[in-house]
Design a protein around this motif. Sequence first.
Motif, PDB file in Angstrom:
ATOM      1  N   PRO A   1       0.819  -1.224   0.000  1.00 22.33           N
ATOM      2  CA  PRO A   1       0.000   0.000   0.000  1.00 22.33           C
ATOM      3  C   PRO A   1       0.851   1.272   0.000  1.00 22.33           C
ATOM      4  O   PRO A   1       1.982   1.279   0.496  1.00 22.33           O
ATOM      5  CB  PRO A   1      -0.798  -0.117   1.294  1.00 22.33           C
ATOM      6  CG  PRO A   1       0.023  -0.994   2.175  1.00 22.33           C
ATOM      7  CD  PRO A   1       0.756  -1.947   1.262  1.00 22.33           C
ATOM      8  N   ILE A   2       0.290   2.312  -0.556  1.00 26.33           N
ATOM      9  CA  ILE A   2       0.909   3.642  -0.525  1.00 26.33           C
ATOM     10  C   ILE A   2       0.142   4.449   0.509  1.00 26.33           C
ATOM     11  O   ILE A   2      -1.081   4.584   0.411  1.00 26.33           O
ATOM     12  CB  ILE A   2       0.841   4.323  -1.904  1.00 26.33           C
ATOM     13  CG1 ILE A   2       1.605   3.497  -2.941  1.00 26.33           C
ATOM     14  CG2 ILE A   2       1.397   5.741  -1.835  1.00 26.33           C
ATOM     15  CD1 ILE A   2       1.502   4.035  -4.351  1.00 26.33           C
ATOM     16  N   THR A   3       0.856   4.974   1.484  1.00 26.44           N
ATOM     17  CA  THR A   3       0.197   5.731   2.553  1.00 26.44           C
ATOM     18  C   THR A   3      -0.163   7.133   2.080  1.00 26.44           C
ATOM     19  O   THR A   3       0.353   7.623   1.069  1.00 26.44           O
ATOM     20  CB  THR A   3       1.106   5.843   3.790  1.00 26.44           C
ATOM     21  OG1 THR A   3       2.236   6.665   3.457  1.00 26.44           O
ATOM     22  CG2 THR A   3       1.567   4.479   4.279  1.00 26.44           C
ATOM     23  N   THR A   4      -1.024   7.770   2.844  1.00 27.50           N
ATOM     24  CA  THR A   4      -1.416   9.148   2.538  1.00 27.50           C
ATOM     25  C   THR A   4      -0.201  10.062   2.534  1.00 27.50           C
ATOM     26  O   THR A   4      -0.049  10.904   1.645  1.00 27.50           O
ATOM     27  CB  THR A   4      -2.449   9.652   3.572  1.00 27.50           C
ATOM     28  OG1 THR A   4      -3.547   8.744   3.582  1.00 27.50           O
ATOM     29  CG2 THR A   4      -2.931  11.046   3.238  1.00 27.50           C
ATOM     30  N   ASN A   5       0.664   9.902   3.525  1.00 26.54           N
ATOM     31  CA  ASN A   5       1.873  10.719   3.596  1.00 26.54           C
ATOM     32  C   ASN A   5       2.760  10.494   2.373  1.00 26.54           C
ATOM     33  O   ASN A   5       3.334  11.442   1.827  1.00 26.54           O
ATOM     34  CB  ASN A   5       2.648  10.411   4.885  1.00 26.54           C
ATOM     35  CG  ASN A   5       3.774  11.384   5.102  1.00 26.54           C
ATOM     36  OD1 ASN A   5       3.584  12.591   5.038  1.00 26.54           O
ATOM     37  ND2 ASN A   5       4.968  10.862   5.351  1.00 26.54           N
ATOM     38  N   GLU A   6       2.866   9.251   1.922  1.00 25.84           N
ATOM     39  CA  GLU A   6       3.673   8.954   0.731  1.00 25.84           C
ATOM     40  C   GLU A   6       3.074   9.603  -0.513  1.00 25.84           C
ATOM     41  O   GLU A   6       3.814  10.096  -1.363  1.00 25.84           O
ATOM     42  CB  GLU A   6       3.811   7.433   0.549  1.00 25.84           C
ATOM     43  CG  GLU A   6       4.709   6.802   1.591  1.00 25.84           C
ATOM     44  CD  GLU A   6       4.705   5.293   1.571  1.00 25.84           C
ATOM     45  OE1 GLU A   6       5.719   4.704   2.016  1.00 25.84           O
ATOM     46  OE2 GLU A   6       3.709   4.682   1.132  1.00 25.84           O
ATOM     47  N   VAL A   7       1.757   9.621  -0.615  1.00 28.11           N
ATOM     48  CA  VAL A   7       1.104  10.282  -1.753  1.00 28.11           C
ATOM     49  C   VAL A   7       1.457  11.770  -1.755  1.00 28.11           C
ATOM     50  O   VAL A   7       1.744  12.345  -2.810  1.00 28.11           O
ATOM     51  CB  VAL A   7      -0.426  10.066  -1.731  1.00 28.11           C
ATOM     52  CG1 VAL A   7      -1.117  10.929  -2.779  1.00 28.11           C
ATOM     53  CG2 VAL A   7      -0.764   8.606  -1.948  1.00 28.11           C
ATOM     54  N   LEU A   8       1.469  12.382  -0.589  1.00 29.13           N
ATOM     55  CA  LEU A   8       1.833  13.805  -0.493  1.00 29.13           C
ATOM     56  C   LEU A   8       3.271  14.038  -0.953  1.00 29.13           C
ATOM     57  O   LEU A   8       3.544  14.973  -1.715  1.00 29.13           O
ATOM     58  CB  LEU A   8       1.657  14.301   0.942  1.00 29.13           C
ATOM     59  CG  LEU A   8       0.228  14.385   1.457  1.00 29.13           C
ATOM     60  CD1 LEU A   8       0.217  14.685   2.951  1.00 29.13           C
ATOM     61  CD2 LEU A   8      -0.563  15.420   0.693  1.00 29.13           C
ATOM     62  N   ILE A   9       4.177  13.193  -0.506  1.00 25.43           N
ATOM     63  CA  ILE A   9       5.584  13.329  -0.896  1.00 25.43           C
ATOM     64  C   ILE A   9       5.744  13.111  -2.394  1.00 25.43           C
ATOM     65  O   ILE A   9       6.432  13.879  -3.078  1.00 25.43           O
ATOM     66  CB  ILE A   9       6.464  12.345  -0.094  1.00 25.43           C
ATOM     67  CG1 ILE A   9       6.472  12.734   1.390  1.00 25.43           C
ATOM     68  CG2 ILE A   9       7.887  12.296  -0.648  1.00 25.43           C
ATOM     69  CD1 ILE A   9       7.057  11.675   2.315  1.00 25.43           C
ATOM     70  N   ILE A  10       5.101  12.082  -2.915  1.00 33.32           N
ATOM     71  CA  ILE A  10       5.201  11.775  -4.351  1.00 33.32           C
ATOM     72  C   ILE A  10       4.644  12.923  -5.185  1.00 33.32           C
ATOM     73  O   ILE A  10       5.212  13.289  -6.219  1.00 33.32           O
ATOM     74  CB  ILE A  10       4.490  10.438  -4.672  1.00 33.32           C
ATOM     75  CG1 ILE A  10       5.260   9.272  -4.029  1.00 33.32           C
ATOM     76  CG2 ILE A  10       4.351  10.239  -6.181  1.00 33.32           C
ATOM     77  CD1 ILE A  10       4.505   7.947  -4.024  1.00 33.32           C
ATOM     78  N   SER A  11       3.547  13.534  -4.731  1.00 36.88           N
ATOM     79  CA  SER A  11       2.978  14.647  -5.491  1.00 36.88           C
ATOM     80  C   SER A  11       3.956  15.818  -5.556  1.00 36.88           C
ATOM     81  O   SER A  11       4.050  16.497  -6.575  1.00 36.88           O
ATOM     82  CB  SER A  11       1.640  15.097  -4.897  1.00 36.88           C
ATOM     83  OG  SER A  11       1.815  15.777  -3.681  1.00 36.88           O
ATOM     84  N   ARG A  12       4.703  16.036  -4.481  1.00 37.21           N
ATOM     85  CA  ARG A  12       5.714  17.111  -4.487  1.00 37.21           C
ATOM     86  C   ARG A  12       6.855  16.779  -5.440  1.00 37.21           C
ATOM     87  O   ARG A  12       7.320  17.646  -6.183  1.00 37.21           O
ATOM     88  CB  ARG A  12       6.248  17.339  -3.075  1.00 37.21           C
ATOM     89  CG  ARG A  12       5.250  18.004  -2.178  1.00 37.21           C
ATOM     90  CD  ARG A  12       5.843  18.347  -0.819  1.00 37.21           C
ATOM     91  NE  ARG A  12       4.764  18.467   0.137  1.00 37.21           N
ATOM     92  CZ  ARG A  12       4.674  17.776   1.270  1.00 37.21           C
ATOM     93  NH1 ARG A  12       5.610  16.930   1.609  1.00 37.21           N
ATOM     94  NH2 ARG A  12       3.650  17.946   2.069  1.00 37.21           N
ATOM     95  N   VAL A  13       7.310  15.525  -5.409  1.00 45.37           N
ATOM     96  CA  VAL A  13       8.417  15.111  -6.285  1.00 45.37           C
ATOM     97  C   VAL A  13       7.995  15.230  -7.752  1.00 45.37           C
ATOM     98  O   VAL A  13       8.761  15.704  -8.587  1.00 45.37           O
ATOM     99  CB  VAL A  13       8.877  13.668  -5.962  1.00 45.37           C
ATOM    100  CG1 VAL A  13       9.890  13.170  -6.981  1.00 45.37           C
ATOM    101  CG2 VAL A  13       9.464  13.595  -4.559  1.00 45.37           C
ATOM    102  N   LEU A  14       6.771  14.804  -8.053  1.00 47.65           N
ATOM    103  CA  LEU A  14       6.280  14.847  -9.435  1.00 47.65           C
ATOM    104  C   LEU A  14       5.749  16.224  -9.822  1.00 47.65           C
ATOM    105  O   LEU A  14       5.396  16.452 -10.984  1.00 47.65           O
ATOM    106  CB  LEU A  14       5.181  13.794  -9.633  1.00 47.65           C
ATOM    107  CG  LEU A  14       5.622  12.343  -9.482  1.00 47.65           C
ATOM    108  CD1 LEU A  14       4.409  11.416  -9.587  1.00 47.65           C
ATOM    109  CD2 LEU A  14       6.673  11.970 -10.515  1.00 47.65           C
ATOM    110  N   GLU A  15       5.663  17.121  -8.841  1.00 49.21           N
ATOM    111  CA  GLU A  15       5.183  18.484  -9.052  1.00 49.21           C
ATOM    112  C   GLU A  15       3.771  18.530  -9.635  1.00 49.21           C
ATOM    113  O   GLU A  15       3.508  19.204 -10.633  1.00 49.21           O
ATOM    114  CB  GLU A  15       6.169  19.275  -9.923  1.00 49.21           C
ATOM    115  CG  GLU A  15       7.541  19.389  -9.294  1.00 49.21           C
ATOM    116  CD  GLU A  15       8.548  20.123 -10.170  1.00 49.21           C
ATOM    117  OE1 GLU A  15       8.349  20.203 -11.395  1.00 49.21           O
ATOM    118  OE2 GLU A  15       9.535  20.616  -9.603  1.00 49.21           O
ATOM    119  N   VAL A  16       2.873  17.766  -8.996  1.00 49.03           N
ATOM    120  CA  VAL A  16       1.460  17.764  -9.385  1.00 49.03           C
ATOM    121  C   VAL A  16       0.612  17.889  -8.126  1.00 49.03           C
ATOM    122  O   VAL A  16       1.025  17.458  -7.052  1.00 49.03           O
ATOM    123  CB  VAL A  16       1.061  16.474 -10.157  1.00 49.03           C
ATOM    124  CG1 VAL A  16       1.797  16.365 -11.470  1.00 49.03           C
ATOM    125  CG2 VAL A  16       1.263  15.239  -9.314  1.00 49.03           C
TER     126      VAL A  16
END
Length: 72
Positions: A50-65
Amino acid sequence: MFKCKGAKLMTINSKIKNLRKQRNMNQAIIANALGITVQAYSMKEMGKRPITTNEVLIISRVLEVPVGNFFE
């Protein structure tokens, strides 16, 4: 998960993978941002972990979306 006739449902995992590839990023970039191994990240991207909520936030910053892009 439910199925809609004629519609292709896309998971958050596959949206992340598609956005990462569009930006010519490798898995190591996101894995490093998350503080996990590439192998662990790969399993998340494949839906095996699973991808956690916190990980989704970090990934969105890395991908700039915006985070909302993963839920459209």
